[in-house]
Design a protein around this motif. Structure first.
Motif, PDB file in Angstrom:
ATOM      1  N   SER A 178      -8.503  -2.570  -8.088  1.00 28.84           N
ATOM      2  CA  SER A 178      -7.432  -1.848  -7.400  1.00 28.84           C
ATOM      3  C   SER A 178      -7.248  -0.479  -8.059  1.00 28.84           C
ATOM      4  O   SER A 178      -7.749  -0.235  -9.165  1.00 28.84           O
ATOM      5  CB  SER A 178      -6.126  -2.637  -7.488  1.00 28.84           C
ATOM      6  OG  SER A 178      -5.644  -2.649  -8.819  1.00 28.84           O
ATOM      7  N   LYS A 179      -6.518   0.391  -7.379  1.00 35.25           N
ATOM      8  CA  LYS A 179      -6.234   1.705  -7.966  1.00 35.25           C
ATOM      9  C   LYS A 179      -5.517   1.545  -9.302  1.00 35.25           C
ATOM     10  O   LYS A 179      -5.822   2.256 -10.259  1.00 35.25           O
ATOM     11  CB  LYS A 179      -5.381   2.551  -7.018  1.00 35.25           C
ATOM     12  CG  LYS A 179      -6.160   3.144  -5.882  1.00 35.25           C
ATOM     13  CD  LYS A 179      -5.377   4.206  -5.166  1.00 35.25           C
ATOM     14  CE  LYS A 179      -4.425   3.605  -4.177  1.00 35.25           C
ATOM     15  NZ  LYS A 179      -3.817   4.597  -3.292  1.00 35.25           N
ATOM     16  N   GLN A 180      -4.574   0.622  -9.366  1.00 34.29           N
ATOM     17  CA  GLN A 180      -3.818   0.432 -10.612  1.00 34.29           C
ATOM     18  C   GLN A 180      -4.721  -0.052 -11.734  1.00 34.29           C
ATOM     19  O   GLN A 180      -4.570   0.364 -12.877  1.00 34.29           O
ATOM     20  CB  GLN A 180      -2.656  -0.534 -10.402  1.00 34.29           C
ATOM     21  CG  GLN A 180      -1.711  -0.573 -11.593  1.00 34.29           C
ATOM     22  CD  GLN A 180      -1.125   0.786 -11.917  1.00 34.29           C
ATOM     23  OE1 GLN A 180      -0.601   1.467 -11.049  1.00 34.29           O
ATOM     24  NE2 GLN A 180      -1.231   1.199 -13.170  1.00 34.29           N
TER      25      GLN A 180
ATOM     26  N   LYS B 209      -6.584   2.928 -13.038  1.00 34.35           N
ATOM     27  CA  LYS B 209      -5.678   3.760 -13.840  1.00 34.35           C
ATOM     28  C   LYS B 209      -5.428   3.127 -15.211  1.00 34.35           C
ATOM     29  O   LYS B 209      -5.432   3.821 -16.234  1.00 34.35           O
ATOM     30  CB  LYS B 209      -4.348   3.951 -13.120  1.00 34.35           C
ATOM     31  CG  LYS B 209      -4.433   4.863 -11.922  1.00 34.35           C
ATOM     32  CD  LYS B 209      -3.061   4.957 -11.260  1.00 34.35           C
ATOM     33  CE  LYS B 209      -3.086   5.821 -10.033  1.00 34.35           C
ATOM     34  NZ  LYS B 209      -1.745   5.925  -9.425  1.00 34.35           N
TER      35      LYS B 209
ATOM     36  N   SER C 228      -9.518   6.524  -5.070  1.00 36.45           N
ATOM     37  CA  SER C 228      -8.105   6.451  -4.724  1.00 36.45           C
ATOM     38  C   SER C 228      -7.900   6.150  -3.244  1.00 36.45           C
ATOM     39  O   SER C 228      -6.990   5.420  -2.860  1.00 36.45           O
ATOM     40  CB  SER C 228      -7.415   7.761  -5.097  1.00 36.45           C
ATOM     41  OG  SER C 228      -6.052   7.711  -4.804  1.00 36.45           O
ATOM     42  N   ALA C 229      -8.776   6.701  -2.423  1.00 34.19           N
ATOM     43  CA  ALA C 229      -8.662   6.490  -0.977  1.00 34.19           C
ATOM     44  C   ALA C 229      -9.170   5.111  -0.548  1.00 34.19           C
ATOM     45  O   ALA C 229      -8.614   4.513   0.375  1.00 34.19           O
ATOM     46  CB  ALA C 229      -9.437   7.571  -0.230  1.00 34.19           C
TER      47      ALA C 229
ATOM     48  N   PRO D 224      -8.188  -0.811  -3.082  1.00 30.69           N
ATOM     49  CA  PRO D 224      -6.912  -1.388  -2.640  1.00 30.69           C
ATOM     50  C   PRO D 224      -5.780  -0.934  -3.557  1.00 30.69           C
ATOM     51  O   PRO D 224      -6.007  -0.590  -4.717  1.00 30.69           O
ATOM     52  CB  PRO D 224      -7.137  -2.893  -2.750  1.00 30.69           C
ATOM     53  CG  PRO D 224      -8.377  -3.083  -3.535  1.00 30.69           C
ATOM     54  CD  PRO D 224      -9.144  -1.818  -3.512  1.00 30.69           C
ATOM     55  N   ASN D 225      -4.559  -0.917  -3.017  1.00 24.00           N
ATOM     56  CA  ASN D 225      -3.403  -0.478  -3.804  1.00 24.00           C
ATOM     57  C   ASN D 225      -3.083  -1.418  -4.949  1.00 24.00           C
ATOM     58  O   ASN D 225      -2.583  -1.002  -5.971  1.00 24.00           O
ATOM     59  CB  ASN D 225      -2.176  -0.315  -2.913  1.00 24.00           C
ATOM     60  CG  ASN D 225      -2.252   0.930  -2.072  1.00 24.00           C
ATOM     61  OD1 ASN D 225      -2.812   1.932  -2.505  1.00 24.00           O
ATOM     62  ND2 ASN D 225      -1.716   0.873  -0.877  1.00 24.00           N
ATOM     63  N   GLN D 226      -3.330  -2.699  -4.764  1.00 21.88           N
ATOM     64  CA  GLN D 226      -3.082  -3.661  -5.839  1.00 21.88           C
ATOM     65  C   GLN D 226      -4.108  -4.773  -5.766  1.00 21.88           C
ATOM     66  O   GLN D 226      -4.792  -4.942  -4.773  1.00 21.88           O
ATOM     67  CB  GLN D 226      -1.673  -4.224  -5.769  1.00 21.88           C
ATOM     68  CG  GLN D 226      -1.353  -4.957  -4.478  1.00 21.88           C
ATOM     69  CD  GLN D 226       0.091  -5.435  -4.458  1.00 21.88           C
ATOM     70  OE1 GLN D 226       0.746  -5.451  -5.486  1.00 21.88           O
ATOM     71  NE2 GLN D 226       0.575  -5.814  -3.313  1.00 21.88           N
ATOM     72  N   ASP D 227      -4.177  -5.517  -6.840  1.00 24.12           N
ATOM     73  CA  ASP D 227      -5.085  -6.647  -6.933  1.00 24.12           C
ATOM     74  C   ASP D 227      -4.704  -7.691  -5.889  1.00 24.12           C
ATOM     75  O   ASP D 227      -3.530  -7.962  -5.678  1.00 24.12           O
ATOM     76  CB  ASP D 227      -4.980  -7.233  -8.342  1.00 24.12           C
ATOM     77  CG  ASP D 227      -5.996  -8.322  -8.603  1.00 24.12           C
ATOM     78  OD1 ASP D 227      -7.013  -8.377  -7.891  1.00 24.12           O
ATOM     79  OD2 ASP D 227      -5.774  -9.100  -9.534  1.00 24.12           O
ATOM     80  N   LYS D 228      -5.672  -8.282  -5.217  1.00 22.11           N
ATOM     81  CA  LYS D 228      -5.420  -9.274  -4.170  1.00 22.11           C
ATOM     82  C   LYS D 228      -4.594 -10.455  -4.703  1.00 22.11           C
ATOM     83  O   LYS D 228      -3.713 -10.947  -4.032  1.00 22.11           O
ATOM     84  CB  LYS D 228      -6.734  -9.798  -3.591  1.00 22.11           C
ATOM     85  CG  LYS D 228      -7.530  -8.738  -2.867  1.00 22.11           C
ATOM     86  CD  LYS D 228      -6.917  -8.427  -1.532  1.00 22.11           C
ATOM     87  CE  LYS D 228      -7.823  -7.455  -0.784  1.00 22.11           C
ATOM     88  NZ  LYS D 228      -7.147  -6.732   0.229  1.00 22.11           N
TER      89      LYS D 228
ATOM     90  N   GLU E 250      -1.052  -9.502  -4.957  1.00 24.02           N
ATOM     91  CA  GLU E 250      -0.486  -9.400  -3.616  1.00 24.02           C
ATOM     92  C   GLU E 250      -0.084 -10.770  -3.092  1.00 24.02           C
ATOM     93  O   GLU E 250       0.989 -10.937  -2.521  1.00 24.02           O
ATOM     94  CB  GLU E 250      -1.532  -8.756  -2.693  1.00 24.02           C
ATOM     95  CG  GLU E 250      -1.024  -8.351  -1.350  1.00 24.02           C
ATOM     96  CD  GLU E 250      -2.085  -7.616  -0.550  1.00 24.02           C
ATOM     97  OE1 GLU E 250      -2.434  -8.119   0.526  1.00 24.02           O
ATOM     98  OE2 GLU E 250      -2.557  -6.576  -1.010  1.00 24.02           O
TER      99      GLU E 250
END
Length: 67
Positions: free
Chosen positions: A5-7, A10, A50-51, A54-58, A61
């Protein structure tokens, strides 16, 4: 390997910077660390990661939806 994920990217960039600073006295700008990790995970650059990442880990989620 599952796509991070993006997080996660980071977080790993932050760890990379800390290790380089503490062990090797190398100051790496956060943006450069993001670019390196994006390449490691198979993206062309951080903007692409980044695009597309995924925004977070499945798993996170799923847990959030169950709560």
């Amino acid at each position: 390997m599952k796509e991070p994920s993006k997080q996660q990217i980071k977080d790993r960039a932050k760890i990379l910077r800390e290790v380089l600073r503490e062990k090797h006295k190398i100051e790496l700008p956060h943006g450069h660390a993001l670019e390196v990790l994006a390449k490691v995970f198979g993206f062309n650059d951080w903007n692409t990661a980044s695009a597309l990442a995924p925004n977070q880990d499945k798993e996170t989620e799923v847990v959030a939806k169950e709560a």
